[in-house]
Scaffold this motif. Structure first.
Motif, mmCIF file in Angstrom:
data_model
loop_
_atom_site.group_PDB
_atom_site.id
_atom_site.type_symbol
_atom_site.label_atom_id
_atom_site.label_comp_id
_atom_site.label_asym_id
_atom_site.label_seq_id
_atom_site.Cartn_x
_atom_site.Cartn_y
_atom_site.Cartn_z
ATOM 1 N N GLN A 72 -8.430 0.571 12.995
ATOM 2 C CA GLN A 72 -7.325 1.692 13.374
ATOM 3 C C GLN A 72 -6.604 1.696 11.445
ATOM 4 O O GLN A 72 -6.413 0.758 11.011
ATOM 5 N N ASP A 73 -5.709 2.554 10.709
ATOM 6 C CA ASP A 73 -5.201 2.645 9.823
ATOM 7 C C ASP A 73 -3.995 3.384 9.597
ATOM 8 O O ASP A 73 -3.584 4.409 9.521
ATOM 9 N N PRO A 74 -3.263 2.627 11.304
ATOM 10 C CA PRO A 74 -1.827 3.664 11.417
ATOM 11 C C PRO A 74 -0.712 4.247 10.364
ATOM 12 O O PRO A 74 -0.400 5.759 10.421
ATOM 13 N N TYR A 75 -1.071 3.317 9.467
ATOM 14 C CA TYR A 75 0.126 4.023 8.077
ATOM 15 C C TYR A 75 0.089 5.206 7.399
ATOM 16 O O TYR A 75 0.111 6.271 6.786
ATOM 17 N N PHE A 76 -1.780 4.850 7.040
ATOM 18 C CA PHE A 76 -2.325 5.374 6.146
ATOM 19 C C PHE A 76 -3.334 6.351 6.447
ATOM 20 O O PHE A 76 -4.318 7.072 5.586
ATOM 21 N N ARG A 126 1.753 -0.990 0.421
ATOM 22 C CA ARG A 126 -0.356 -0.261 -0.126
ATOM 23 C C ARG A 126 0.656 1.098 0.072
ATOM 24 O O ARG A 126 2.279 1.349 0.310
ATOM 25 N N PHE A 127 0.473 2.827 -0.499
ATOM 26 C CA PHE A 127 0.719 3.727 -0.563
ATOM 27 C C PHE A 127 0.118 5.331 -0.085
ATOM 28 O O PHE A 127 0.940 6.157 -0.425
ATOM 29 N N ILE A 128 -0.877 5.320 -0.152
ATOM 30 C CA ILE A 128 -1.957 5.556 0.255
ATOM 31 C C ILE A 128 -2.886 5.170 0.817
ATOM 32 O O ILE A 128 -3.457 3.783 0.594
ATOM 33 N N ASN A 129 -4.254 6.504 1.519
ATOM 34 C CA ASN A 129 -4.874 5.810 2.173
ATOM 35 C C ASN A 129 -6.198 6.120 0.728
ATOM 36 O O ASN A 129 -6.126 6.999 0.006
#
Length: 487
Positions: free
Chosen positions: A380-384, A299-302
């Motif tokens: 949760q989605d802490p990275y994006f 993945r690289f973006i929300n």
């Protein structure tokens, strides 16, 4: 494109006060305002009729600041909040002077569209999408997605006139009628070939070709170039915007940069010619319910951002190919009308099988989905930072959707079929807020104006739907007024 010296013109075949070259949204807006200001106006259009790329567009109008549609849907908005979002989403390096004017005048610009005959349903499409399939008059365009929801108070600003799906044709129908109703004349099937310049350097007309006949038009007050961008000119793309080469084009096929080249031939300056918008044919309803990954399974973006932003992030920064990974529950939860004919290319019971089918490094997709699921189970989605509304663990069977297959809405493949992406150019002639074209020394070229994609508008390196029709008409109006004044 070599300019014509006025001293060599024996006679003009046509004379008018304001000559507008191109009859898309910017040209129609300029024609309406110039004619309403009392000028004789003639619009020259190379195609058989008006519309251009504007008529083929989705028809979204990016407007805010507290429009009646926003109020009817329960949203408060201000020009300052609108500016905050757009400065970030259209950036970095959005044109702040133009953007502040646009935001400050947005609510009044909405009323201008209403006065031109457009109507808007007081309802909201409340989910990520490229294009609603309904007549809803308002849609989100990433304002409620991270990080933008922390930069400005979220409010939907994608205004849509009352028609199902793509509405560019209706926007143009109303604007053309308004321009002609105000008195603008139209010469279709007429190709502008060069600017006519007098000995003082002022633009006084245009040479043209119509049905094989060479013609010369005189503009007593000003020429307004609204000829579109240069997505269809491979030579210009190679020189200025090579990132678009090989991809599909979002245009009517006539965005060849002719207006930009005509003006450059007399010393006009250009700005941000390398900036493009790209649309990856990945469906937001599926990407948000699953995930968008690069060729390495990362993945690289929300995925709930405005889809043009995830498209540019993918095509310009990530290793291809790109995939939407989704599970059966997620796919089945997308209403059939919103699937646009998109079906998975690969289906597998396990992620290990799927990553083998996709040629990804062993364990890459398993790692990505495993991490995602661990956090999604906690909302949760802490990275994006995808909105919790779209978070849940993905469970097999799994599917991979290939954007290279394109959309097949209405049984026709999209412009992105092939590479999975299609786009257009955002750079163009350097203009003032009133549309005056500047030369390479920063001085106005007297008698010459530009608006729409032939000019560099409010955009920096980003794009949001509705800002082409929005800024094209807004600054087209200002250019029409200025040209009518003979500046």
């Amino acid at each position: 494109m070599t300019p014509v010296r006025a001293a060599t013109v024996e006679r003009y075949d046509v004379e008018t006060d304001v000559l507008i070259v191109g009859f898309g949204c910017a040209g129609a807006a300029a024609a309406y305002e110039a004619a309403s200001a009392g000028a004789d106006v003639l619009v020259m259009e190379r195609a058989g009729g008006p519309g251009g790329s504007s008529a083929l567009s989705g028809g979204e109008l990016y407007l805010g600041g507290g429009t009646p549609v926003q109020h009817a849907c329960g949203f408060e908005d201000s020009a300052a909040e609108m500016f905050g979002y757009l400065a970030a989403a259209l950036g970095p390096h959005a044109d702040e002077e133009k953007l502040r004017l646009y935001c400050d005048g947005s609510a009044a610009h909405f009323q201008w569209f209403v006065d031109c005959g457009l109507t808007f349903e007081p309802t909201l499409w409340d989910a990520p999408t490229w294009m609603p399939t309904t007549k809803d008059g308002l849609m989100w365009l990433g304002e409620n997605a991270w990080p933008y929801n922390e930069i400005a108070r979220p409010a939907p600003r994608g205004h849509r006139c009352a028609t199902d799906s793509f509405g560019g044709w209706l926007v143009m129908e109303k604007l053309v009628a308004a321009a002609q109703g105000a008195g603008a004349d139209v010469h279709a099937d007429t190709l502008a070939t060069a600017l006519v310049v007098d000995d003082s350097g002022r633009v006084v007309g245009v040479s043209a070709r119509r049905h094989g006949q060479e013609l010369t038009y005189r503009a007593r007050r000003g020429v307004v170039l609204t000829t579109g961008g240069f997505a269809d000119n491979e030579e210009m793309l190679a020189d200025h915007a090579p990132s678009l080469i090989g991809h599909g084009k979002v245009s009517d096929g006539l965005d060849d940069g002719s207006g930009i080249r005509m003006a450059a031939a007399i010393g006009a300056a250009t700005r941000r010619m390398g900036v493009v918008e790209l649309a990856l044919t990945a469906l937001p309803p599926m990407a948000t319910r699953g995930m968008l990954v690069n060729g390495h399974g990362q993945r690289f973006i929300n995925e709930d951002v405005y889809p043009g932003l995830f498209s540019v992030a993918a095509v310009l920064t990530q290793p291809a190919p790109y995939w939407v990974i989704i599970d059966e529950e997620g796919y089945e939860s997308v209403p059939e009308a919103e699937r646009w004919g998109v079906v998975p290319r690969f289906v597998a019971e396990t992620l290990a099988e799927l990553e083998t089918e996709l040629g990804m490094p062993q364990g890459a997709l398993e790692s990505t989905v495993g991490t995602y699921n661990t956090h999604a189970a906690r909302g949760q989605d802490p990275y994006f930072h995808k909105d919790p509304r779209w978070l849940r663990p993905l469970t097999g069977p799994f599917a991979a959707i290939d954007p290279r297959a394109g959309f097949h809405q209405g049984g026709r493949p999209s412009a992105g079929a092939g590479t999975g992406a299609a786009g257009f150019t955002l750079g163009g002639l350097h203009t003032t807020v009133d549309g005056a074209v500047l030369d390479v020394s920063g001085e106005p070229v007297r008698g010459l104006f530009a608006a729409g994609r032939a000019s560099s508008g409010i955009h920096g390196e980003g794009y949001i739907s509705g800002t082409s029709l929005g800024d094209g008409t807004f600054f087209g109006r200002r250019a029409g007024v200025a040209a009518a004044g003979g500046a």
